[in-house]
Every structure is written in C-alpha cells, then in structure tokens.
Design a protein around this motif. Sequence first.
Motif, mmCIF file in Angstrom:
data_model
loop_
_atom_site.group_PDB
_atom_site.id
_atom_site.type_symbol
_atom_site.label_atom_id
_atom_site.label_comp_id
_atom_site.label_asym_id
_atom_site.label_seq_id
_atom_site.Cartn_x
_atom_site.Cartn_y
_atom_site.Cartn_z
ATOM 1 N N GLN A 410 1.141 -1.326 0.414
ATOM 2 C CA GLN A 410 0.223 0.069 0.349
ATOM 3 C C GLN A 410 0.929 1.450 -0.011
ATOM 4 N N ARG A 411 2.293 1.338 0.490
ATOM 5 C CA ARG A 411 2.577 2.129 0.854
ATOM 6 C C ARG A 411 2.985 2.455 -0.552
ATOM 7 N N ARG A 412 3.486 1.118 -1.420
ATOM 8 C CA ARG A 412 4.345 1.012 -2.402
ATOM 9 C C ARG A 412 3.308 2.592 -3.809
ATOM 10 N N ALA A 413 1.708 2.010 -3.491
ATOM 11 C CA ALA A 413 1.047 1.887 -4.326
ATOM 12 C C ALA A 413 0.697 3.469 -4.290
ATOM 13 N N LYS A 414 0.612 3.847 -2.987
ATOM 14 C CA LYS A 414 0.668 5.516 -2.491
ATOM 15 C C LYS A 414 2.197 6.626 -3.131
ATOM 16 N N LYS A 415 2.865 5.296 -2.810
ATOM 17 C CA LYS A 415 3.932 7.020 -3.642
ATOM 18 C C LYS A 415 4.190 6.634 -4.755
ATOM 19 N N ILE A 416 3.647 5.990 -5.746
ATOM 20 C CA ILE A 416 3.002 5.585 -7.180
ATOM 21 C C ILE A 416 2.070 6.755 -7.162
ATOM 22 N N THR A 417 1.311 6.687 -6.708
ATOM 23 C CA THR A 417 0.049 7.570 -7.531
ATOM 24 C C THR A 417 0.281 8.902 -7.082
ATOM 25 N N LYS A 418 1.082 9.351 -6.005
ATOM 26 C CA LYS A 418 1.599 10.666 -5.767
ATOM 27 C C LYS A 418 2.529 11.416 -6.797
ATOM 28 N N MET A 419 3.146 9.844 -7.007
ATOM 29 C CA MET A 419 3.867 11.021 -8.374
ATOM 30 C C MET A 419 3.891 10.332 -9.686
ATOM 31 N N LYS A 420 2.779 10.055 -9.510
ATOM 32 C CA LYS A 420 2.092 9.569 -11.154
ATOM 33 C C LYS A 420 0.713 10.960 -11.456
ATOM 34 N N GLU A 421 1.139 11.605 -12.322
ATOM 35 C CA GLU A 421 -0.177 13.353 -12.875
ATOM 36 C C GLU A 421 -1.073 12.994 -13.670
ATOM 37 N N ASP A 422 -1.611 13.882 -13.531
ATOM 38 C CA ASP A 422 -3.422 13.238 -14.571
ATOM 39 C C ASP A 422 -3.010 14.284 -16.172
ATOM 40 N N LEU A 423 -3.150 13.473 -16.693
ATOM 41 C CA LEU A 423 -2.630 13.686 -18.298
ATOM 42 C C LEU A 423 -3.908 13.445 -19.017
ATOM 43 N N SER A 424 -5.008 13.266 -17.994
ATOM 44 C CA SER A 424 -6.324 13.867 -19.278
ATOM 45 C C SER A 424 -5.936 14.954 -20.325
ATOM 46 N N GLN A 425 -5.896 15.558 -19.297
ATOM 47 C CA GLN A 425 -5.741 17.059 -20.343
ATOM 48 C C GLN A 425 -4.968 17.289 -21.364
ATOM 49 N N GLU A 426 -3.763 16.907 -20.241
ATOM 50 C CA GLU A 426 -2.639 17.556 -21.488
ATOM 51 C C GLU A 426 -1.055 16.562 -20.935
ATOM 52 N N VAL A 427 -0.657 16.508 -22.415
ATOM 53 C CA VAL A 427 1.031 15.315 -21.580
ATOM 54 C C VAL A 427 2.070 16.787 -22.010
ATOM 55 N N LYS A 428 2.990 16.744 -20.862
ATOM 56 C CA LYS A 428 3.697 17.930 -21.232
ATOM 57 C C LYS A 428 4.964 16.735 -22.287
ATOM 58 N N VAL A 429 6.243 17.197 -22.914
ATOM 59 C CA VAL A 429 7.246 16.471 -23.263
ATOM 60 C C VAL A 429 7.789 17.170 -23.808
ATOM 61 N N CYS A 430 9.518 16.085 -23.673
ATOM 62 C CA CYS A 430 11.008 16.994 -23.985
ATOM 63 C C CYS A 430 11.426 15.537 -24.164
ATOM 64 N N GLY A 523 7.225 21.193 -24.569
ATOM 65 C CA GLY A 523 6.018 21.738 -25.433
ATOM 66 C C GLY A 523 5.167 20.180 -24.795
ATOM 67 N N SER A 524 3.404 20.625 -25.161
ATOM 68 C CA SER A 524 2.594 20.143 -24.251
ATOM 69 C C SER A 524 1.400 19.409 -25.936
ATOM 70 N N VAL A 525 1.607 18.249 -25.404
ATOM 71 C CA VAL A 525 0.416 17.548 -26.764
ATOM 72 C C VAL A 525 -0.161 16.960 -26.683
ATOM 73 N N LYS A 526 -1.488 16.746 -26.997
ATOM 74 C CA LYS A 526 -3.003 15.743 -26.575
ATOM 75 C C LYS A 526 -2.118 14.588 -25.771
ATOM 76 N N LYS A 527 -1.930 14.151 -26.568
ATOM 77 C CA LYS A 527 -2.200 12.631 -25.621
ATOM 78 C C LYS A 527 -1.134 11.788 -25.775
ATOM 79 N N GLN A 528 -0.302 10.654 -24.695
ATOM 80 C CA GLN A 528 0.836 9.911 -25.262
ATOM 81 C C GLN A 528 1.146 9.071 -26.581
#
Length: 574
Positions: A410-430, A523-528
């Motif tokens: 559960q601690r590992r899943a909590k950490k992963i959830t915290k690191m993962k961000e919401d990518l439904s609106q936009e995705v940053k690309v480098c 920049g930003s793109v619509k999806k991955q």
Amino acid sequence: HTTNTHRNRLMSAKREAEDESAAKRVRGGMDREQIQALMAQAKAQIEARKKMMEQPVPLLPHVTPGTQTPLLPGTQTPLPSRPSIAALQASVQQRLAALKQQPVARVPMPQIPAAPTEKKKSLPIRLDESGRMVDEAGNEVQLQRRRPEFQVNMREPAVAPAAKDAAAAKSKAGQEVEPASEDTIENNPYFDDRIGAAPVERKKRVFKFNEPGKFHEIAEKQRMKERLERLEAEIASATRKTNISSAAKLALVMPKKELEVAPQSVPDVEWWDAFVLANRSYDDLDKMQEDGSVSAFRNISHLIEHPIPIQPPNALKEPVVLPVMLTKKERKKQRTQRRKAEEKEKQEKIRLGLLEPPAPKVKISNMMRVLGNEAVMDPTMVEAVVRAQQNMRQTKHEETNAARALTKEQRRAKKITKMKEDLSQEVKVCVFRVVDLKNEKKKFLVSTNARQLHLTGLALVCNDMSVVIVEGGPKMLKKYKALMLRRIKWNDAEEEDEEEEEDEQATNGEEKKKNKCDLVWEGSVKKQAFKTFELKNCRSESYAREQLTKAGVAHYWDLALSQAIVEDVSDGEQ
C-alpha cells in the motif's frame, strides 16, 4: 245498456277508419276502386301486346344511327326485333310486379349501339441526332401545346411581391387593379434586382450530350495522378535507404539568400482590401488622407463584429479550487474543536444509555485519590492492578496504530499514485539530443530514472547522434530535465574508455567531439505517443526515424537532426 251499445259501435267505426287510413298509406294514397281500375288497364295492355306478338312481324327498313324506329298503330313503344322477345317477356313480368306500386309503367326503348368508327392511325415519330422529333420522311414535327380552357387551370402571370400587395389592397377597397409598372418596381425599397422573377411557362427539356472524349480525359488525369503518387513513394523510399534526407532537411532549415519573385505575381489590390475599398484601388487612400473623408471605403459601419469565443481543448470542465494552507496555531485550534465536538457527542450517548460509561482511568499518580480506602488497605495489590491496566491500554494503542498503518504494497502504491500526474487534459514532452550515448553508465541513468519517475518515451542510440524523448507530467519532467542537463556529467568518462578513445584518435588522426546534451524542444501534446520507456540501439539514422514513424512522431527526429546539421555548419564556419 243502450249507452254501452252506442259506445261499442262508435269504437268499431273508429277502428275501421283507422284501418282504412293505414291501408291507404300502404297503397300510396289510392282507394280500392283506383287500384282495380289500374289493374284492369294493365291487363288490357298485356292482352294487346300478346295479340301483337302472335301476329307475323313485318319487315322493317334498315335503321341507321341517328333515326327513330317507326311505331305500329295503336302502340306506344317501338316494335322489338325477333331476337329480343325473350328479354322483352322478362321485362314485362318485372313491370307487372312494379305496377302494384306505380300508377303508370312504360317499357324503355332499346338502344341501338352506334357503328364503330375507324381510329385514325398515328404517324410514327422518332428522334434524330440533334434530338428533334421527325416523321418517316425526315420532316420536323411541331406538336401543338394544349392550352387550358377553364380559368382555374390557367397560370397566373408572375408579379413582384410589392405589386401583389398593392393589387390586393386595391381589390379590397373596391378599386380597379392596375398592373405594376417597371418604375414602381424599381423604386420599391424592398425590390432586389439580383433575384429574377419566376418564368411564366416551364422551359422545354432537351437532351444534353457530352462532348466526345470527355470521359477519356478524366480517366487519363486519374491515371497520371496515380503515376505521380507512385513515383513520389519510390523517391521517398530511395531517399530513406541512401540517407539523403539530412541534406534535404538542411535545405529546409537554411534560409534562402535570394528570393526571386515575378512582378506579375503581385496583385494590384490584395483580396482582403478589395472588399473594403470602394474603387478597388489604393489611389483613393491618399485623397482620403488629404480630404479627411471616408468615401474611399465601403462596407464599414459603426457596428463591431465580435468573434464567437471557442474554448481550448485542454480546458477543465470544473474550476480548480486551491486548498487553504493553515498555520500551526490554526491547525491546533481546529483539532481541539473537532475533539471537543466528538467528546460532547459521546457524553450525550452515555447520558441516553446508548453507550456504557467507561471505567475510571487509574494511574500511579492518581491511584490514592481515585481508590481511597482500598489503596490504604492493600497498596501492593492496587499497584499491580493499576500497572496491569496501564499495560493493557498501551497494548491496545499499539495494536490500533498497527492496524491503521499501511502495508508495504500500500505504501508503494501510494507513492506511485503521488508521483503519477493527471495526463487526461495535456501531456508535457521534452526532446533531448545527446552527442554520444554509448556509455553504459549513462544509458543506465537515462533509462532507470525515466522508469522511476513513471515517464514514457523512447531513447534512440546512433553512431553520430542520440535522441531521448520523454513524456509525462510537469513535476516529474522538471526532475528529469535537471538530471539530463545538470546532474549527469557527460564529459566525465571512465579511464578505460578515455584510453580506448585516445588510441582510436591516434590511429584515425581525428579530434574528439565534445559530448553534451541539449534540449531540442519542450511543449504540450494532446495524448501520449508511447506506453512505456525503452532504449534502442539503432544501426542507422533511417532505422531510428522509422521507429518514431511507427509512433507518429517522426518530426522529433527531423527537428533534432536539423539542429545538429546547423550546429555542424556553424562550427565549420568558425
């Protein structure tokens, strides 16, 4: 007795009168004598007709259409022919049955069918090469148009709407309707000369023949288009195989020194100005500046056109509410108020009998005050009981904390959830470009950090240039940018690698390129475009570009390659 007899006679007479009136109504208002006379007359007519039938029939002259049949003396109907005697007898029987209801019965005169007339044969008509109707001799046939005779079928002549309204108003007022003149129609403010009046008569439909060779030209154009597309595909495939794409990209990137423009291609008036200028010329602008008038413009008014606002594709549906940050003092006060409310609710439940009252909390410090006489009588026993209660409370507290604590998964899943961000609106690309990424230590840092930060993308390692593409949220990309641009020392290689490279340089006589990492694009793109992060070793640039083409992001490679070529050209000039 006499009175009763008289009354019975009156009643019977009344009944007879009623029966007689009812019989009259049934017989159609005729008396018995009239009916008997009518029956006698009918019988006499029947006897006379029977005698006529027994006599030989004289030959009659030929009857032509439009003439009347001669009558025999003493008869009211024409003499029937011999083949219709049976039909006449049947009609006589029917008339006898109808004589009871009708005062007079007449036998209708048989109608003689008119002689059939010969129909006029229609001339054969056919269409010639130009679509005209001609007869057998080749003469053109003009068909007469049938005009309607009734007023209701005649078409009303087309009249302008304004003239119709005026005519209707005059007819209502009882005045004579005058036809609308041309001056009246042109002076009408609602008249539009661009709209033509509907034709009075329907135009004749004629055949439209295509010119010979029209469809051959269309087919030839389609074949030429397909040949050009096939040729372009072959040239593109040959370019990828021979690695000539870098020169083509450099030609796109490098600016042209001389730009030749034909003087005929410059228009007198731009299309966006032609709609505003009255005379479609820029000469009126100088006059307008001198006079101060606006006669040079048209379609300009005091109104302002506001474009319809369009929401961006990555706009949030609900407004984001920022959490309020409380100070330490405010958090303590909030905790005290919450615990006070919980304790008050607990006391109310104990007062209502919903909960049992808790046992007194005895400690070593308040043992004498709580227990009193019992502690004085046997203090050793009381102390043991109090310490047992303390141990029990401590154990219960630790068990509660252990049950509330998260497990390792559960601690590992909590950490992963915290690191993962919401990518439904936009995705940053480098997109990063590295000169040399053959060192295994550098490869491990690039790939492992990307996976630990839960980023997706692709790292392509080639001989002359390497490209690293990463996708994810802004927070994790910020950490990865710091890794690629600041934390990794790209020039610090191991001693063994340096020795090997020095030996190679000595043999080849070439200078070593300075290894570095540059940020090509962010920049930003619509999806991955990628699902995971992978590192691939590519044998050629065409193979590397093909890997990005599968994901639909081949332009990343073109951008990095163009920058590398421009850099090489600028270094060579220096």
